[in-house]
Write a protein that holds these residues in place. Sequence first.
Motif, PDB file in Angstrom:
ATOM      1  N   ALA A 330       0.829  -1.203   0.000  1.00  0.00           N
ATOM      2  CA  ALA A 330       0.000   0.000   0.000  1.00  0.00           C
ATOM      3  C   ALA A 330       0.866   1.256   0.000  1.00  0.00           C
ATOM      4  CB  ALA A 330      -0.931  -0.001   1.218  1.00  0.00           C
ATOM      5  N   TRP A 350      -5.232   6.935   2.445  1.00  0.00           N
ATOM      6  CA  TRP A 350      -6.086   6.477   3.544  1.00  0.00           C
ATOM      7  C   TRP A 350      -5.776   5.027   3.908  1.00  0.00           C
ATOM      8  CZ3 TRP A 350      -8.859   8.546   7.198  1.00  0.00           C
ATOM      9  CH2 TRP A 350      -9.328   9.856   7.055  1.00  0.00           C
ATOM     10  N   LEU A 351      -5.587   4.187   2.902  1.00  0.00           N
ATOM     11  CA  LEU A 351      -5.278   2.779   3.185  1.00  0.00           C
ATOM     12  C   LEU A 351      -3.990   2.669   3.994  1.00  0.00           C
ATOM     13  CD1 LEU A 351      -6.116   1.030  -0.217  1.00  0.00           C
ATOM     14  CD2 LEU A 351      -7.541   1.210   1.827  1.00  0.00           C
ATOM     15  N   VAL A 354      -4.649   3.745   7.728  1.00  0.00           N
ATOM     16  CA  VAL A 354      -5.403   2.761   8.512  1.00  0.00           C
ATOM     17  C   VAL A 354      -4.553   1.521   8.781  1.00  0.00           C
ATOM     18  CG1 VAL A 354      -7.441   1.269   8.539  1.00  0.00           C
ATOM     19  CG2 VAL A 354      -7.614   3.602   7.639  1.00  0.00           C
ATOM     20  N   LEU A 355      -3.816   1.074   7.779  1.00  0.00           N
ATOM     21  CA  LEU A 355      -2.967  -0.105   7.966  1.00  0.00           C
ATOM     22  C   LEU A 355      -1.854   0.178   8.977  1.00  0.00           C
ATOM     23  CD1 LEU A 355      -2.738  -1.316   4.270  1.00  0.00           C
ATOM     24  CD2 LEU A 355      -3.709  -2.623   6.176  1.00  0.00           C
ATOM     25  N   THR A 370     -13.510   0.143   7.228  1.00  0.00           N
ATOM     26  CA  THR A 370     -12.967   1.324   6.545  1.00  0.00           C
ATOM     27  C   THR A 370     -12.079   0.916   5.384  1.00  0.00           C
ATOM     28  OG1 THR A 370     -13.012   2.599   8.602  1.00  0.00           O
ATOM     29  CG2 THR A 370     -11.595   3.417   6.836  1.00  0.00           C
ATOM     30  N   LEU A 371     -11.235  -0.080   5.601  1.00  0.00           N
ATOM     31  CA  LEU A 371     -10.360  -0.560   4.535  1.00  0.00           C
ATOM     32  C   LEU A 371     -11.166  -1.055   3.334  1.00  0.00           C
ATOM     33  CD1 LEU A 371      -7.683  -2.534   6.605  1.00  0.00           C
ATOM     34  CD2 LEU A 371      -7.340  -0.373   5.387  1.00  0.00           C
ATOM     35  N   SER A 375     -11.312   0.775  -0.313  1.00  0.00           N
ATOM     36  CA  SER A 375     -10.888  -0.062  -1.443  1.00  0.00           C
ATOM     37  C   SER A 375     -11.953  -0.106  -2.526  1.00  0.00           C
ATOM     38  CB  SER A 375     -10.577  -1.479  -0.961  1.00  0.00           C
ATOM     39  OG  SER A 375      -9.481  -1.495  -0.085  1.00  0.00           O
ATOM     40  N   THR A 391      -5.655  -2.334  -4.666  1.00  0.00           N
ATOM     41  CA  THR A 391      -6.485  -2.870  -3.587  1.00  0.00           C
ATOM     42  C   THR A 391      -6.593  -4.397  -3.602  1.00  0.00           C
ATOM     43  OG1 THR A 391      -8.550  -2.800  -4.878  1.00  0.00           O
ATOM     44  CG2 THR A 391      -7.887  -0.776  -3.739  1.00  0.00           C
ATOM     45  N   LEU A 394      -5.008  -6.309  -0.625  1.00  0.00           N
ATOM     46  CA  LEU A 394      -5.667  -5.957   0.631  1.00  0.00           C
ATOM     47  C   LEU A 394      -6.998  -6.676   0.793  1.00  0.00           C
ATOM     48  CD1 LEU A 394      -6.181  -4.330   3.185  1.00  0.00           C
ATOM     49  CD2 LEU A 394      -6.900  -2.413   1.744  1.00  0.00           C
ATOM     50  N   THR A 395      -7.874  -6.549  -0.182  1.00  0.00           N
ATOM     51  CA  THR A 395      -9.209  -7.141  -0.038  1.00  0.00           C
ATOM     52  C   THR A 395      -9.146  -8.666   0.031  1.00  0.00           C
ATOM     53  OG1 THR A 395      -9.494  -7.021  -2.453  1.00  0.00           O
ATOM     54  CG2 THR A 395     -10.369  -5.198  -1.152  1.00  0.00           C
ATOM     55  N   TYR A 405      -5.950  -9.931  10.992  1.00  0.00           N
ATOM     56  CA  TYR A 405      -6.242  -8.498  11.120  1.00  0.00           C
ATOM     57  C   TYR A 405      -6.871  -8.214  12.488  1.00  0.00           C
ATOM     58  CZ  TYR A 405      -5.287  -7.215   6.242  1.00  0.00           C
ATOM     59  OH  TYR A 405      -4.675  -6.950   5.034  1.00  0.00           O
TER      60      TYR A 405
END
Length: 431
Positions: A330, A350-351, A354-355, A370-371, A375, A391, A394-395, A405
């Motif tokens: 990211a 933003w990603l 948050v990460l 939020t992630l 995304s 993304t 991540l997803t 997580y």
Amino acid sequence: MRAPSKLLITPVLTRSWTGRRPWTLPSYLGHDGYTALAAARSMPPGEVIALVRAAGLRGRGGAGFPTAAKWGALPRDGVSRYLVVNANEAEPGACKDVPLLLANPHEVVEGALIAAHAIGARHVVVYLRGEVLPALRRLQHAVAEAARGGYLGTVSLVVHAGAGAYVCGEETALLQSLEGRRPQPSLRSPGERAAVLYGRPAVINNVETIARVPSIVRNGPAWFRSMGTEDSPGCTLFSLSGHLARPGQYEAPFGVTARELFSLAGGIRRGHRLKFWSPGGASAPVLTAGHLDVPLDHAGVAAAGSALGAAAVQVFDETTCVVRAVLRWAEFYAAESCGKCTPCRQGTGWLVRVLRDLERGAADASALGTLLTVSETITSASFCAFGAGSTGALTSSLTHFRDEYLAHVRLRGCPFDPAHSTRFAAAGAMR
């Protein structure tokens, strides 16, 4: 889908890599170099395109678009046109184009000259990352050797050193860069079938795609289709990196499985086990040990929920924190966003925030929602495909490793840090 060839190693582009000075013209001529160019120039251009179409050659740069369809889309009106060879290899995990240019630059030169004949181009530009100076110099030397040998004919072949922007791997951004503009993706006009460079039609092909052309002309479409699958004929360079005993470049037929490839590379490093892997670089959704027998061609990997891309296979064992790995990817995408569209420019940042909060234990369970929300916005509203690619890992990791997580939330920090690892393992969350 046809079963892949039993032969797992198919040395076509790599056939001379272990020889003495394989990048030189005498070495290349000793491996039937430039015989395909002579054969192609004796054919009408349309016949060369038909040959490539019969072989089923697909682009090796990521999208897998049929090469002959690109070549055939150019108008046959006598207008001057360009061939652009995209060597702007920049995605984390992608490392096949530079070794190819270092070890076998003449195959790229010959392929470019054949393609130029097929599309009627008198100007060829190879767009290479300027940071990779050894590959740049070696390709320039190969072009000079080809010119002295009389192989260029009336074709002008220029090696252009780019400034290193990741977005220049996207076709329209690359063209903007060549024209001296800020490299940002752009839309083509309605009804415009071909790319445009300096106001003229252009074709853009990946380095490996171009390098595959001479062997098709030399050996024929049937030979090429004897390898690979119906969906993805032929072989490709798989870049294996990460926690393997022998990472490196492996030329194998499409349809080979990850299990077979990893075995060729000596398997997961001793004393460890596979946790997750990416079949197509940082932009591809991650897969797990349950996907080891997925055939590695475009259709097979897509059916498994990921993307083969440029076959940049990254492998991670159980010592890897998924959140930390995704955070690193990211951070790359946030740094490399061209800034043209708000979803990518703001969303990737933003990603990362948050990460980072998850990694240091400053986030609660709502961070996962939020992630996913950010995304989805990036994927659905970004201007080009690079935004959506940011993304994928991540997803998919949230699907496969949601417990990990949540462990960052529950333990108020990374469970792989010494202060938390024992409790994490005891809780049974370690996969």
